[in-house]
Design a protein around this motif. Structure first.
Motif, PDB file in Angstrom:
ATOM      1  N   PRO A   1      -7.361  -1.374  -6.442  1.00 54.56           N
ATOM      2  CA  PRO A   1      -6.781  -1.109  -5.127  1.00 54.56           C
ATOM      3  C   PRO A   1      -5.822  -2.233  -4.715  1.00 54.56           C
ATOM      4  O   PRO A   1      -6.071  -3.407  -4.987  1.00 54.56           O
ATOM      5  N   THR A   2      -4.714  -1.844  -4.069  1.00 56.65           N
ATOM      6  CA  THR A   2      -3.713  -2.830  -3.653  1.00 56.65           C
ATOM      7  C   THR A   2      -4.236  -3.729  -2.537  1.00 56.65           C
ATOM      8  O   THR A   2      -3.990  -4.922  -2.513  1.00 56.65           O
TER       9      THR A   2
ATOM     10  N   ASP B   1       0.828  -1.204   0.000  1.00 53.54           N
ATOM     11  CA  ASP B   1       0.000   0.000   0.000  1.00 53.54           C
ATOM     12  C   ASP B   1       0.861   1.253   0.000  1.00 53.54           C
ATOM     13  O   ASP B   1       0.544   2.246  -0.648  1.00 53.54           O
TER      14      ASP B   1
ATOM     15  N   GLY C   1      -1.857  -3.898  -8.818  1.00 62.16           N
ATOM     16  CA  GLY C   1      -2.089  -2.889  -7.782  1.00 62.16           C
ATOM     17  C   GLY C   1      -0.976  -1.862  -7.683  1.00 62.16           C
ATOM     18  O   GLY C   1      -1.209  -0.661  -7.822  1.00 62.16           O
ATOM     19  N   VAL C   2       0.252  -2.343  -7.459  1.00 62.40           N
ATOM     20  CA  VAL C   2       1.349  -1.407  -7.200  1.00 62.40           C
ATOM     21  C   VAL C   2       1.861  -0.765  -8.486  1.00 62.40           C
ATOM     22  O   VAL C   2       1.967   0.449  -8.588  1.00 62.40           O
TER      23      VAL C   2
ATOM     24  N   GLN D   1      -1.008  -8.778  -7.142  1.00 60.71           N
ATOM     25  CA  GLN D   1      -1.099  -7.557  -6.347  1.00 60.71           C
ATOM     26  C   GLN D   1      -0.033  -6.558  -6.779  1.00 60.71           C
ATOM     27  O   GLN D   1      -0.298  -5.366  -6.933  1.00 60.71           O
ATOM     28  N   PHE D   2       1.160  -7.065  -6.987  1.00 57.58           N
ATOM     29  CA  PHE D   2       2.255  -6.166  -7.346  1.00 57.58           C
ATOM     30  C   PHE D   2       2.063  -5.596  -8.753  1.00 57.58           C
ATOM     31  O   PHE D   2       2.214  -4.397  -8.980  1.00 57.58           O
TER      32      PHE D   2
ATOM     33  N   SER E   1       2.217   1.852  -3.419  1.00 60.44           N
ATOM     34  CA  SER E   1       1.250   2.355  -4.405  1.00 60.44           C
ATOM     35  C   SER E   1       0.614   3.661  -3.934  1.00 60.44           C
ATOM     36  O   SER E   1      -0.341   4.135  -4.527  1.00 60.44           O
TER      37      SER E   1
END
Lengths: 545, 308
Positions: B163-164, A263, B156-157, B152-153, A266
């Protein structure tokens, strides 16, 4: 139940016990890098900043909050007599002054005009009543032991703290059972916050929606959404030195640090106060300098229980020194922890005022294969060693890697059998530890509550002390602690406490390993992040452009 | 039919008793004193520990503890966690989140799995079929947490499309990625089941008959082949719902979802019998209901099956 999945996750889950699982993290003086300027007067307007956290284990009541998850929030909501600045120095908050002639009776005067967020005034009674409530046996408050030094405290029956006396609205006196020079040092800790009268009507309900006098207040009823987070906003009536420079703080709960870290990457999280193991090698690069890595007030070691014959007596002493010399702390902190731990050079922590890395006897912590072999041979001459060196640890806390490394060191240098002794859970290890049935040394860790040397010494090594898990007892050491407590000043006390450490280096009831570091980071555009001596980011001064 | 459902619902009672007794005894048998570990390295004052033990009847023998728990259940009191929250609140908070996640995963794996499996089954041995089989093998082989972290990476990132993490922001958008991760392995199984089943049925006598009668290929495939082929798939999906509800620990951890998995994991580590037993019991109930639904669906799929 997916057993495999559970065990994989166990490594990354943060269990927020007071350093109980080595997942705590620490902080010291530098962080943001530049001088911080808190907004002048009044509540600042500005952005809301977010920080990672975990669901508190108890309602948000100061006397019952003994773990970092709740402590982080409680410290934003309340103002005590003192607070600790980034360097761990004590600053007045509600206290006008504290005076003593003999380090045993203290007169505390409060500043006038402080109020709780429900409008009621902060008086001497706010402190005395809160302390009495916390100390009372039948209230079963987790922080009750912080009052054990005050006259009238009892572990056996309900009894009032007779040592607390209200003189007038803004003055009260504290009489201790015996002198304690560093008593004022600890008064910035969570356990000593005041409580408004309304709290005593129903403490548990109060803890759901607490009313404090700190820099922040709960953002309305139900601001604590369980397992999700807590939102706090600046308290316009706050008058202390921790004035918020932002528009509020959102403490967001994370089950695992990996999620929080992603989080942060990002941009969905502003500040993180711990780095997941998986990012140890990469976080400094990924965060482009927006990170911190410095020693914290957390001490890691392993304990030799006094009741084990093979480690006791003259031969045992030599063996312990040999083991200590056989451990390559530099290498382990570098390879296994990738620099997120600092090799220990005493029994306390570098962030504590009075710390020294050159106490006579501390050379026992140096890696020296030849000397280790020599000492071991000397011990063998007295009485041959049978058995092996084992290192007990709890697997649910991620200790296996270093425990294996330490036992490998011992095996390779001394040529004896050495291996880790895993316990599935911390609770299981405690069963044996508290029953006094350990079969070898076991890991131990300690996180300071207040920035004083003695907080690392008396609770762990004084005869019969609450956390003296190895049952160590040395009258000389006890005597020095008593002397230090009775000293005229903290400086004088520190000198005596350092002499007490010389005895510890001689006896090695615990073998120091390393200090945990605080590893934190912040997102792009976030400024003025500083980590306090106790590993927590000082959220009140964080700003976001 | 109603009679049948009634009988099945009555079966819940012995299952409930058996499940709670079994789970309670397992938590009870876990070594270590949960209260001692509550205070971390420092431990709690002995008086505080004793009060907690008294409050939760931890010093009582097993049977007494269990009966006290049951007594609580009858009066709709599910107990309190060590942190003082009502267990019923904890369950009520965690269950809907995980349920949404599980349903999203189930819909994803059912629709996508059946569609791809059907196409692959109809063109057995073709390029599409081979690709689908290899892909599904790969998905089964790679552990969930790898898929989770990578997705996720990447999404998201790096890309910032979704959203992550989820946290307190429980929405369709934030649950989309975790649902795909959670349903990935089952999707592969559904695909393979459907494909095999369809391929088998395509060469069955009744298909030849239907085609000979002049029915269009579409009608043959959807009404005859698919209906028959779905029986093993529906069985699998029914069992999978329970699996998804209970087995989301890894996915929930990666995406910081406050659901059943994480709650259960924490409760087990802390030795909170009341939370573990209450949550697991709810999961057992979900299994039972899902199985009942599956059995009723059989009747809809296969005209030869009738419940009297």
């Amino acid at each position: 139940m997916a057993g495999v999945a559970a065990s994989i996750l166990a490594g990354s889950l943060v269990l927020a016990a007071c350093s109980g699982t080595d997942s705590g993290n620490g902080g010291e003086t530098e962080g943001g890098g530049e001088e911080t300027t808190a907004a002048e007067g009044g509540a600042a307007s500005g952005e809301i900043v977010s920080v990672n956290g975990v669901e508190p284990q108890n309602p948000l009541v100061p006397g019952n909050t003994n773990e970092t998850g709740g402590g982080k929030i409680v410290d934003l909501l309340y103002a005590g007599l003192f607070y600790y600045d980034a360097s761990g120095a004590v600053q007045n908050e509600v206290a006008e002054s504290i005076e003593t002639e003999d380090s045993q009776t203290y007169t505390i005067t409060l500043k006038d005009g402080w109020t709780f967020t429900d409008g009621s005034p902060v008086t001497a009674n706010s402190f005395v009543d809160a302390w009495n409530y916390t100390a009372l046996l039948s209230n079963a408050q987790n922080n009750s032991y912080f009052f054990e030094g005050i006259e009238g405290f009892s572990y056996d029956e309900d009894s009032e703290l007779t040592g607390l006396e209200v003189v007038d609205d803004l003055t009260f006196t504290v009489t201790l059972k015996q002198p304690e020079a560093d008593f004022p040092l600890r008064l910035g800790y969570t356990a000593y916050y005041p409580l408004p009268e309304v709290a005593f009507e129903d403490m548990e309900a109060f803890g759901e929606n607490p009313i404090g006098n700190g820099p922040y207040m709960m953002d309305g009823e139900g601001a604590w959404e369980h397992n999700v987070g807590v939102d706090v906003v600046p308290n316009p009536d706050y008058q202390g030195g921790r004035t918020p420079a932002n528009g509020g703080v959102e403490v967001r709960f994370y089950e695992g640090l990996d999620a929080a870290y992603n989080d942060l990457l990002s941009g969905n999280l502003d500040v993180i106060d711990a780095i997941p193991d998986s990012a140890y090698g990469t976080y400094e690069e990924e965060l482009e300098g927006r990170s911190v890595n410095q020693p914290a007030a957390i001490f890691q070691a392993f304990t030799f229980p006094e009741y084990l014959p093979e480690w006791a007596g003259e031969a045992g002493k030599l063996r312990r020194a040999a083991i200590s010399h056989a451990i390559n702390r530099e290498e382990i902190t570098e390879t296994i922890f990738q620099g997120t731990r600092t090799p220990a050079s005493d029994f306390t922590s570098p962030v504590i005022d009075g710390w020294s890395d050159s106490i006579p006897g501390s050379e026992v912590l140096e890696y020296d294969e030849e000397l280790a072999k020599e000492l071991w041979a000397e011990a063998e001459a007295i009485e041959p060693f049978t058995g092996s060196f084992t290192m007990a640890y709890n697997s649910d806390g991620g200790h296996q890697a270093w425990a294996d490394a330490v036992t490998n060191n011992v095996r390779n240098v001394l040529g004896i059998e050495a291996e880790g002794q895993p316990y599935a859970t911390f609770a299981e290890l405690l069963d044996d530890r508290d029953a006094g049935t350990m079969t070898g040394p076991f890991r131990s860790g300690w996180q300071a509550d207040y920035p004083g040397l003695n907080n690392f010494l008396a609770p762990l090594y004084y005869t019969g002390a609450g956390s003296n898990d190895g049952q160590y007892s040395n009258p000389e050491f006890d005597e020095l602690i008593n002397q230090g407590n009775a000293a005229e000043s903290v400086e004088e006390a520190n000198e005596i406490f350092q002499r007490a450490q010389e005895i510890l280096f001689e006896d090695l009831p615990q073998v120091p390993l390393w200090y945990s570091n605080v590893n934190g980071g912040w997102a792009e555009g976030v400024e003025n992040v500083e980590f306090s001596w106790n590993s927590v980011p000082l959220m009140y001064q964080v700003t976001k452009g | 039919m109603l009679w049948y459902i009634g009988r099945r619902v009555l079966q819940v009672i012995p299952v409930f008793l058996g499940a709670t007794l079994l789970i309670y005894s397992m938590v009870f048998a876990m070594p270590g004193d949960p209260v001692a570990a509550l205070g971390g390295d420092r431990g709690l004052p002995e008086a505080v520990q004793q009060q907690i033990r008294d409050r939760y009847n931890l010093d009582e023998p097993f049977l007494v503890q269990y009966l006290l728990y049951l007594k609580g259940i009858v009066t709709l009191d599910f107990g309190v966690t060590f942190s003082g929250r009502e267990v019923i609140d904890v369950v009520a908070q965690a269950l809907p989140v995980t349920f949404r996640l599980a349903i999203m995963a189930l819909v994803f794996e059912a629709i996508l799995g059946v569609t791809v499996g059907l196409v692959a089954g109809l063109r057995k041995g073709g390029i599409f079929d081979a690709t689908a089989l290899v892909t599904s093998l790969f998905v089964i082989a790679v552990p969930t947490f790898v898929i989770g972290f990578v997705l996720q990476f990447a999404v998201g990132v790096e890309l910032g499309w979704l959203p992550t993490t989820v946290g307190g922001n429980v929405s369709f958008r934030s649950l989309l990625m975790p649902a795909i991760v959670l349903g990935a392995v089952s999707f592969a199984y559904v695909l393979r089941l459907t494909r095999t089943s369809v391929a088998e049925n395509m060469s069955a006598d009744y298909v030849r008959t239907a085609t000979a009668k002049g029915l269009s290929r579409n009608r043959v495939v959807t009404v005859h082949v698919l209906r028959n082929s779905l029986i093993p798939v529906v069985t699998y999906l029914g069992a999978d719902l329970g699996q998804l509800m209970a087995g989301a620990i890894v996915t929930e951890g990666i995406f910081n979802i406050n659901g059943v998995g994480g709650t259960l994991y924490r409760a087990i580590l802390q030795g909170e019998s009341a939370t573990v037993v209450s949550l697991t019991t709810v999961l057992v109930m979900i299994y039972i209901v899902a199985n009942l639904l599956v059995d009723l669906l059989y009747a809809a799929l296969d005209p030869r099956i009738r419940y009297a």
